[in-house]
Scaffold this active site. Structure first.
Site, mmCIF file in Angstrom:
data_model
loop_
_atom_site.group_PDB
_atom_site.id
_atom_site.type_symbol
_atom_site.label_atom_id
_atom_site.label_comp_id
_atom_site.label_asym_id
_atom_site.label_seq_id
_atom_site.Cartn_x
_atom_site.Cartn_y
_atom_site.Cartn_z
ATOM 1 N N GLU A 97 7.763 -11.105 13.677
ATOM 2 C CA GLU A 97 7.418 -11.804 14.905
ATOM 3 C C GLU A 97 7.754 -13.290 14.790
ATOM 4 O OE1 GLU A 97 3.636 -12.294 17.944
ATOM 5 O OE2 GLU A 97 3.417 -11.100 16.132
ATOM 6 N N ARG A 134 0.816 -1.218 0.000
ATOM 7 C CA ARG A 134 0.000 0.000 0.000
ATOM 8 C C ARG A 134 0.849 1.266 0.000
ATOM 9 N NH1 ARG A 134 -4.839 -1.429 4.110
ATOM 10 N NH2 ARG A 134 -3.117 -2.376 5.222
#
Length: 192
Positions: free
Chosen positions: A116, A79
Site C-alpha cells: 500500500e 507465520r
C-alpha cells in the site's frame, strides 16, 4: 482472554471435514485486536490458534488436505514458516522458506512487489535447491491484497517450480487478494 480447546489432539482419521473443523477453531480462537497496526484496522491474531496443540493440529490437517500432488511446501515469511513446516511434516515433504529480502546469503532469486505504501521483496536461494519440475504448494497465514502470494508464485515459477496452488488460514475478502493472484487456485480456511 486466550481460549484453549478442551478436546484432545485429532488426527486425519478423526476429522471428517477438516476445513469446516478448522473454520470452527478459527472462529473460536482467533483474537481480534482493534486499531492495530494502525487506527481503523481490525487485526486478526492467529497466535492463540498456533499456540494450542489441538488448534494447530486441526489447522495443519485442513491445509494439508488441499495439497494434492505437492512434493514441496513453500512457507512465506514469517507465520507461513510455522504453518508450512507443520504441513510439510504431515505430507512427508520438504519445506522451503520464502524469505523477506536481505535475510538469505547470496546468491538469491528475488521478486519485488508493491505494498500500500512502498514495496517489499521476497527471496529464495538461487542454488542448493532444485526447484525445476517440483510441484509446490504455497502456505501463508493471511491472504489480504494478494501481493505476497503473487510475488511468491512468480518467484517460484522463475526458479522452475510448478506452483499448484496456495493455501491460507484467513482471507480478508474486502481486500480482493484473489483478484491479484489470478487463476492460481487459492484455498482459505476462513474468509472474513
Amino acid at each position: 482472554m486466550g481460549r484453549r480447546l478442551e478436546h484432545g489432539p485429532l488426527g486425519a482419521a478423526h476429522v471428517s471435514d477438516p476445513r469446516s473443523e478448522a473454520a470452527r477453531v478459527l472462529r473460536e480462537m482467533t483474537r481480534e485486536v482493534a486499531d492495530f497496526p494502525e487506527p481503523g484496522i481490525q487485526f486478526k491474531d492467529l497466535t492463540p490458534v498456533l499456540a494450542d496443540a489441538t488448534g494447530l493440529s486441526i489447522v495443519t490437517e485442513a491445509l494439508a488436505a488441499v495439497a494434492d500432488g505437492a512434493d514441496l511446501v513453500a512457507g512465506i515469511d514469517a507465520r507461513g514458516f510455522l504453518l508450512g513446516a507443520a504441513v510439510a511434516t504431515r505430507l512427508g515433504t520438504g519445506v522451503l522458506a520464502v524469505r523477506k529480502g536481505g535475510k538469505l546469503p547470496p546468491p538469491v532469486l528475488s521478486e519485488t512487489y508493491d505494498l500500500e505504501y512502498g514495496s517489499a521483496t521476497l527471496e529464495i536461494p538461487a542454488d542448493g535447491i532444485v526447484l525445476t519440475g517440483r510441484r509446490v504448494l504455497i502456505i501463508d497465514d493471511v491472504l489480504a491484497t494478494g501481493g505476497t502470494v503473487r510475488a511468491a508464485t512468480e518467484l517460484l515459477r522463475r526458479a522452475g517450480a510448478e506452483v499448484i496452488g496456495a493455501a491460507v488460514v484467513l482471507e480478508l475478502s474486502a481486500l480482493d487478494g484473489r483478484g491479484l493472484v489470478g487463476a492460481l487456485p487459492v484455498t482459505s480456511l476462513s474468509v472474513v
